[in-house]
Design a protein around this motif. Sequence first.
Motif, PDB file in Angstrom:
ATOM      1  N   ALA A  98       0.827  -1.204   0.000  1.00 16.01           N
ATOM      2  CA  ALA A  98       0.000   0.000   0.000  1.00 16.01           C
ATOM      3  C   ALA A  98       0.865   1.260   0.000  1.00 16.01           C
ATOM      4  O   ALA A  98       0.568   2.232  -0.718  1.00 16.01           O
ATOM      5  N   ASP A 101       2.363   1.661  -3.543  1.00 12.79           N
ATOM      6  CA  ASP A 101       1.369   2.179  -4.472  1.00 12.79           C
ATOM      7  C   ASP A 101       1.122   3.667  -4.240  1.00 12.79           C
ATOM      8  O   ASP A 101       0.944   4.432  -5.200  1.00 12.79           O
ATOM      9  N   SER A 102       1.111   4.084  -2.997  1.00 12.06           N
ATOM     10  CA  SER A 102       0.907   5.502  -2.691  1.00 12.06           C
ATOM     11  C   SER A 102       2.057   6.351  -3.210  1.00 12.06           C
ATOM     12  O   SER A 102       1.846   7.422  -3.785  1.00 12.06           O
TER      13      SER A 102
END
Length: 112
Positions: A98, A101-102
């Motif tokens: 996560a 991806d950020s």
Amino acid sequence: MVSTGTQGVPEDDWGPERPAGRRDRFQDDLVGLDPDDPDALAFAEHLDRMERVRNGYTVEGYLGGVQDFAESANRLGGHRRLTAGILATLILLGVVVAAWDSVLFILGVLFG
């Protein structure tokens, strides 16, 4: 610390006279048991963990829950400990994916 909707005694109300391995547990709930018996001491620690009250909507409450999970996993043995390790690894892997991806999204917006 006042807690609503939960049972037990909040940790802040224990005061300095009631540490984690407190002996008055034998006077309160374990009447008639030997306070030096390792099994009775383990059961007293179990009762203390069961009656522990934390506010679950704060960072300290969440971290306390993670600490309880880690201590429980360390007490386990064999395949259960391995399963707890795999679960913790999968959670950390999800956090890393996560975050990656950020970072890619932010870099794509800024330089794309």
